[in-house]
Design an enzyme around this catalytic site. Sequence first.
Site, mmCIF file in Angstrom:
data_model
loop_
_atom_site.group_PDB
_atom_site.id
_atom_site.type_symbol
_atom_site.label_atom_id
_atom_site.label_comp_id
_atom_site.label_asym_id
_atom_site.label_seq_id
_atom_site.Cartn_x
_atom_site.Cartn_y
_atom_site.Cartn_z
ATOM 1 N N LYS A 70 42.827 -28.039 -39.401
ATOM 2 C CA LYS A 70 41.572 -27.328 -39.657
ATOM 3 C C LYS A 70 41.811 -26.144 -40.600
ATOM 4 O O LYS A 70 41.064 -25.939 -41.563
ATOM 5 C CB LYS A 70 41.001 -26.805 -38.326
ATOM 6 C CG LYS A 70 39.909 -25.770 -38.490
ATOM 7 C CD LYS A 70 39.372 -25.295 -37.161
ATOM 8 C CE LYS A 70 40.101 -24.118 -36.562
ATOM 9 N NZ LYS A 70 39.806 -22.819 -37.179
ATOM 10 N N ASN A 71 42.873 -25.382 -40.309
ATOM 11 C CA ASN A 71 43.093 -24.153 -41.074
ATOM 12 C C ASN A 71 43.623 -24.405 -42.484
ATOM 13 O O ASN A 71 43.707 -23.482 -43.294
ATOM 14 C CB ASN A 71 44.056 -23.224 -40.325
ATOM 15 C CG ASN A 71 43.378 -22.580 -39.120
ATOM 16 O OD1 ASN A 71 42.176 -22.723 -38.937
ATOM 17 N ND2 ASN A 71 44.161 -21.880 -38.302
ATOM 18 N N CYS A 105 34.787 -10.349 -33.728
ATOM 19 C CA CYS A 105 34.894 -11.647 -33.074
ATOM 20 C C CYS A 105 35.640 -11.443 -31.776
ATOM 21 O O CYS A 105 36.137 -10.355 -31.502
ATOM 22 C CB CYS A 105 35.587 -12.663 -33.966
ATOM 23 S SG CYS A 105 37.338 -12.454 -34.043
ATOM 24 N N ARG A 155 39.315 -7.758 -36.546
ATOM 25 C CA ARG A 155 39.545 -8.667 -37.682
ATOM 26 C C ARG A 155 38.860 -8.216 -38.977
ATOM 27 O O ARG A 155 37.917 -8.849 -39.445
ATOM 28 C CB ARG A 155 39.140 -10.095 -37.315
ATOM 29 C CG ARG A 155 40.024 -10.664 -36.240
ATOM 30 C CD ARG A 155 39.733 -12.109 -35.947
ATOM 31 N NE ARG A 155 40.410 -13.019 -36.848
ATOM 32 C CZ ARG A 155 40.412 -14.340 -36.672
ATOM 33 N NH1 ARG A 155 39.765 -14.867 -35.666
ATOM 34 N NH2 ARG A 155 41.049 -15.119 -37.500
ATOM 35 N N ASP A 160 48.341 -18.720 -32.649
ATOM 36 C CA ASP A 160 47.397 -19.749 -32.206
ATOM 37 C C ASP A 160 47.972 -20.670 -31.131
ATOM 38 O O ASP A 160 47.273 -21.545 -30.627
ATOM 39 C CB ASP A 160 46.916 -20.591 -33.400
ATOM 40 C CG ASP A 160 45.950 -19.820 -34.291
ATOM 41 O OD1 ASP A 160 45.517 -18.729 -33.889
ATOM 42 O OD2 ASP A 160 45.627 -20.328 -35.379
ATOM 43 N N ARG A 213 35.194 -26.607 -32.086
ATOM 44 C CA ARG A 213 35.459 -26.007 -33.391
ATOM 45 C C ARG A 213 36.806 -26.474 -33.937
ATOM 46 O O ARG A 213 37.000 -26.505 -35.148
ATOM 47 C CB ARG A 213 35.484 -24.479 -33.285
ATOM 48 C CG ARG A 213 34.120 -23.865 -32.978
ATOM 49 C CD ARG A 213 34.184 -22.367 -33.103
ATOM 50 N NE ARG A 213 34.996 -22.016 -34.265
ATOM 51 C CZ ARG A 213 35.776 -20.963 -34.364
ATOM 52 N NH1 ARG A 213 35.855 -20.109 -33.382
ATOM 53 N NH2 ARG A 213 36.470 -20.736 -35.453
HETATM 54 C C1 UD1 Z 1 44.178 -17.327 -39.837
HETATM 55 C C2 UD1 Z 1 43.843 -18.523 -38.989
HETATM 56 C C3 UD1 Z 1 43.846 -18.154 -37.511
HETATM 57 C C4 UD1 Z 1 45.201 -17.508 -37.153
HETATM 58 C C5 UD1 Z 1 45.532 -16.363 -38.095
HETATM 59 C C6 UD1 Z 1 46.914 -15.787 -37.874
HETATM 60 C C7 UD1 Z 1 42.384 -19.759 -40.466
HETATM 61 C C8 UD1 Z 1 41.017 -20.277 -40.753
HETATM 62 N N1 UD1 Z 1 42.527 -19.004 -39.368
HETATM 63 O O1 UD1 Z 1 43.145 -16.352 -39.598
HETATM 64 O O2 UD1 Z 1 43.646 -19.331 -36.746
HETATM 65 O O3 UD1 Z 1 45.136 -17.024 -35.825
HETATM 66 O O4 UD1 Z 1 45.458 -16.807 -39.459
HETATM 67 O O5 UD1 Z 1 47.888 -16.766 -38.025
HETATM 68 O O6 UD1 Z 1 43.316 -20.061 -41.167
HETATM 69 N N2 UD1 Z 1 43.887 -8.334 -41.247
HETATM 70 C C9 UD1 Z 1 43.553 -7.097 -41.748
HETATM 71 N N3 UD1 Z 1 42.815 -7.032 -42.903
HETATM 72 C C10 UD1 Z 1 42.417 -8.151 -43.572
HETATM 73 C C11 UD1 Z 1 42.784 -9.410 -43.063
HETATM 74 C C12 UD1 Z 1 43.530 -9.478 -41.895
HETATM 75 O O7 UD1 Z 1 43.899 -6.068 -41.163
HETATM 76 O O8 UD1 Z 1 41.753 -8.022 -44.606
HETATM 77 C C13 UD1 Z 1 44.670 -8.414 -39.992
HETATM 78 C C14 UD1 Z 1 43.936 -9.168 -38.887
HETATM 79 O O9 UD1 Z 1 43.039 -8.353 -38.186
HETATM 80 C C15 UD1 Z 1 45.101 -9.644 -38.040
HETATM 81 C C16 UD1 Z 1 46.190 -9.926 -39.082
HETATM 82 O O10 UD1 Z 1 45.828 -9.198 -40.241
HETATM 83 O O11 UD1 Z 1 45.532 -8.615 -37.182
HETATM 84 C C17 UD1 Z 1 46.365 -11.371 -39.436
HETATM 85 O O12 UD1 Z 1 45.119 -11.934 -39.773
HETATM 86 P P1 UD1 Z 1 44.980 -13.112 -40.831
HETATM 87 O O13 UD1 Z 1 46.316 -13.705 -41.082
HETATM 88 O O14 UD1 Z 1 44.200 -12.627 -41.994
HETATM 89 O O15 UD1 Z 1 44.095 -14.151 -40.015
HETATM 90 P P2 UD1 Z 1 42.983 -15.112 -40.583
HETATM 91 O O16 UD1 Z 1 43.309 -15.536 -41.962
HETATM 92 O O17 UD1 Z 1 41.639 -14.523 -40.305
#
Ligand code: UD1
Length: 428
Positions: free
Chosen positions: A22-23, A123, A128, A313, A405
Amino acid sequence: MDKIRIRGGRPLHGSIAVGGAKNAALPLMTASLLTDETLVLKNLPILADINTLCNLLLQHGVGIRMEGAGGDCAGRVVELTARDITNTTAPYDLVRKMRASVLVLGPLVARCGQARVSLPGGCAIGARPVDLHIKGLQAMGAEIELEGGYMVARAPNGLRGAEFVFPKVSVGATENLLMAATLAKGETKLINAAREPEVTDLAHCLVAMGADISGIGTDTLRIRGVERLHGATHRIVSDRIETGTYVMAAAITGGRLEITNTSIGLIQSAVTVLEQAGVEFSPTPDGMIVSRANGGLVGVDVMTEPFPGFPTDLQAQMMALMCTAKGAAMITETIFENRFMHAPELMRMGASITVHGASALVRGRERLTGAPVMATDLRASVSLVLAGLAAAGETIISRVYHLDRGYEQLEAKLAACGADIERLTDDD
Ligand code: UD1
């Protein structure tokens, strides 16, 4: 709302085929916005999140053709053609359903010079933020303002290459900037980039579309912008989280499963930890066979980390497993705040868990007992399914839309291996 009923205590035996990730599928689908030619993606999982993204892309003007939906899991193909992008707004109604919708931001700004994308909001697993997506695009010359809950981005003269150091590893921000950089003028260097297999999969697909990227699979990506990208055909990498979840299903029930359409390499960090806990693996050409060693499970400590570390995850599923292991296990979550919502639900099933800040101390019990429990997010929900499979008696899980999902045909796959699991609809 649908519920799932499980009568636990049956070891699983049989074979389960894993679908496409999915991701990986979500960012790959948004990559179709970068070209006016057709992007063909194979091994597409059929999930609620994929439908949500289809709806978003449709309203941007992308033509979508799906083949084999509902058929055999390995044969699903989607064709995405963004010949003309007719709308550059990603509305709140769609983005709030799924955070990954923000992945349209980079491609839209890169191709159209503008985008208006709703902020996803909070969320269940923490605040996030999307600040890194915004800062990265600003470094590439986009002007971004927040207006009425939307990120309004403009780059009328196109994006330009830049060096961007991620202060924190982010999968989504790496993907957004990687896609944007493919069409920027000049070279972009992304430092401390995410190395998750889904990021690597995206990079390979972008290269097939004509992008110039080096350092794929490392934490430093160099992208030399090109004038335009073209169509391509790409097979989506297998879902490592689905793989790991079924591995733990075999382990928690004391069964033996063959898991196909995947590979051990995708979940190496989890395999290392699980072997210490008493789970046995043997690789096969198409995946692996997994079973529990005769001595039963023992508690092991785990800390979630960016890839190649143990994935966040799989943390909830690991916690369910440790609830029935001999001895104690310390589970530490370093990626997301507030990602232990499954702990109180597992405790309703008799688990002994003490949460202190970012760590949870799990003291293994001989047996869990079935109970009514509530799903709170995607991975938390599946940890309750795992606990239910191992528990004595009946477990009823409510709010199972979370599961839809990210897990395709979960009940059918588990039932085919001997689980007593059933979906109860409102009419039941
Ligand atoms: C993706 C995955 C999710 C997984 C996560 C971490 C998808 C669709 N989802 O989520 O299933 O749990 O990676 O492996 O691929 N952060 C910030 N600022 C930002 C972006 C992120 O501070 O602009 C922080 C987040 O709050 C979190 C960390 O960085 O603490 C990692 O998040 P991130 O790797 O961005 O997760 P997603 O891409 O949302």
